[in-house]
Enzyme design. Structure first.
Site, short mmCIF file in Angstrom:
data_model
loop_
_atom_site.label_atom_id
_atom_site.label_comp_id
_atom_site.label_asym_id
_atom_site.label_seq_id
_atom_site.Cartn_x
_atom_site.Cartn_y
_atom_site.Cartn_z
N PRO A 138 0.79 -1.24 0.00
CA PRO A 138 0.00 0.00 0.00
C PRO A 138 0.82 1.28 0.00
O PRO A 138 0.40 2.29 -0.56
CB PRO A 138 -0.83 -0.11 1.29
CG PRO A 138 -0.91 -1.56 1.58
CD PRO A 138 0.39 -2.15 1.10
N GLU A 367 2.88 -3.12 -13.29
CA GLU A 367 4.10 -3.73 -13.83
C GLU A 367 5.15 -2.66 -14.16
O GLU A 367 5.90 -2.76 -15.13
CB GLU A 367 3.80 -4.55 -15.09
CG GLU A 367 2.70 -5.58 -14.94
CD GLU A 367 3.12 -6.79 -14.14
OE1 GLU A 367 4.29 -6.87 -13.75
OE2 GLU A 367 2.26 -7.65 -13.93
N GLY A 368 5.19 -1.63 -13.34
CA GLY A 368 6.10 -0.51 -13.57
C GLY A 368 5.38 0.62 -14.24
O GLY A 368 4.87 0.47 -15.35
#
Length: 387
Positions: A138, A367-368
């Site tokens: 988080p 994913e980036g």
């Protein structure tokens, strides 16, 4: 001269093997005949089309690039084409297959023991065991080295505490590949549904990836046996290796979204007449469509080259970053422009563009993020890390 395929302007098809074309076409038929009739309603309701999982497994799409254990053993380009066709249907469907294959089956295959491979991979290939991947937390997904989730040895077990966020498949998963900090470095563990203290909570009110399950994972003194620890990797190279596999597939997926949007808007502008002629007869419209065709072509060439490099064992993570950055940005821009060209019709899910546009807002982040991949390329160019 033969007319060009408007969605394959550089004849990528001729660069594929017969097997690669067959795989692409079979997945394409599945998407057209089975997925697309269901996806819009699931997107509207915010539900995942779980009824498709068995059919996806029967096509050999789960763990398709792995060898043995009931997996198809396909090459990297074939896996990319699978992702392209699935995302032509919906990013949520591709995300399910990507997580199952690249983020859950791959680490068990690459980092697990033979006993672990035999225990889980055959059932995962059949769709009987669904997995999720717990890395993002988080407080900040772009800095995995700062993870707070930790595991401590307790006799022959490990006790895990912490939480993970934005987890695809979380609420439907039978197992979770979870990465945690230990006194010996970051390690991977396979947690099983029903373990005391392990809870998955669905994330509601999403405006993106609505036909996908997204969850939070919580670990409150979860006791995990040593037999569930992935023994063959330590450190961030474990989860980052999984992300490289998944990002590779993501370079292909948005090409499918972009093709779906362009195909729809070409048909729409050709049929809709204003001021006595089709919309497609206007120069302003054709310029926009031509730009879409240019961008899709560049993305196709980028991913095909990346796939060949991967099959040759030469692919570098920075090359994946470049393709992920370029191709998702390409698809998001095209989806937005197609939504605009559809006019008022573009705001409804009777058309595909807004659904793809909303989904791609997630794909460009997970994913980036786009910025992370830009900085990866900046580091390659300068030799200086700006993270």
């Amino acid at each position: 001269m033969a007319k060009l395929n408007p969605y394959d302007l550089y004849d990528i098809d001729s660069q594929l093997t017969e097997e690669e074309r067959m795989i692409r076409d079979s997945v394409g038929r599945f998407v057209d005949e089975r997925a697309l009739p269901l996806i819009p309603e699931h997107f509207d309701k915010g539900t995942f089309p779980k009824e498709l999982v068995t059919e996806v497994a029967d096509l050999g799409l789960l763990g398709s690039s792995l060898e043995g254990y009931g997996c198809a053993g396909l090459n990297s380009v074939s896996y990319g084409l699978i992702c392209q066709e699935l995302e032509r249907g919906d990013s949520g469907l591709r995300s399910f297959v990507s997580v199952q294959s690249s983020l859950c089956m791959y680490p068990i295959y690459a980092y697990g023991s033979e006993e672990q491979r035999e225990r889980w991979l055959p059932g995962m290939a059949k769709g009987e065991i669904i997995g999720c991947f717990g890395l993002t937390e988080p407080h900040g997904g772009s800095d995995p080295a700062n993870m707070k989730t930790h595991a401590k040895r307790d006799g022959d077990d490990w006790v895990i505490n912490g939480s993970k966020m934005w987890i695809t498949n979380g609420n439907i998963a039978d197992i979770a590949v979870v990465w945690a900090r230990t006194e010996e470095g970051i390690m991977g563990f396979v947690l099983e549904k029903g373990m005391p203290g392990f809870e998955a909570r669905a994330i509601k009110s999403k405006m993106s990836l609505r036909a996908s399950v997204t969850s939070e994972l919580y670990f409150d003194n979860v006791r995990v046996p040593e037999a569930n620890r992935l023994p063959n990797v330590k450190g961030l190279k474990g989860p980052l290796g999984c992300l490289t596999q998944a990002r590779y597939g993501i370079t292909w997926g948005p090409i499918g979204s972009a093709i779906a949007c362009l195909n729809e808007v070409v048909d729409y502008t050709s049929d809709r007449e204003l001021f006595g002629r089709p919309l497609a007869a206007n120069q302003a419209v054709q310029l926009r469509l031509a730009e879409m065709g240019r961008q899709i072509t560049l993305a196709q060439l980028l991913s095909l080259r990346l796939g060949r490099l991967k099959d040759e064992g030469k692919m570098q993570p920075a090359q994946v970053s470049l393709a992920k950055w370029n191709n998702v940005r390409m698809a998001l821009d095209i989806a937005r422009d197609c939504r605009d060209l559809l006019g008022g019709s573009g705001i409804t899910t009777e058309y595909h563009a807004i659904r793809h546009m909303l989904n791609l807002e997630s794909v460009i982040t997970y994913e980036g993020t786009e910025t992370v991949h830009q900085l990866v390329i900046g580091r390659e160019l300068t030799g200086i890390s700006a993270f």
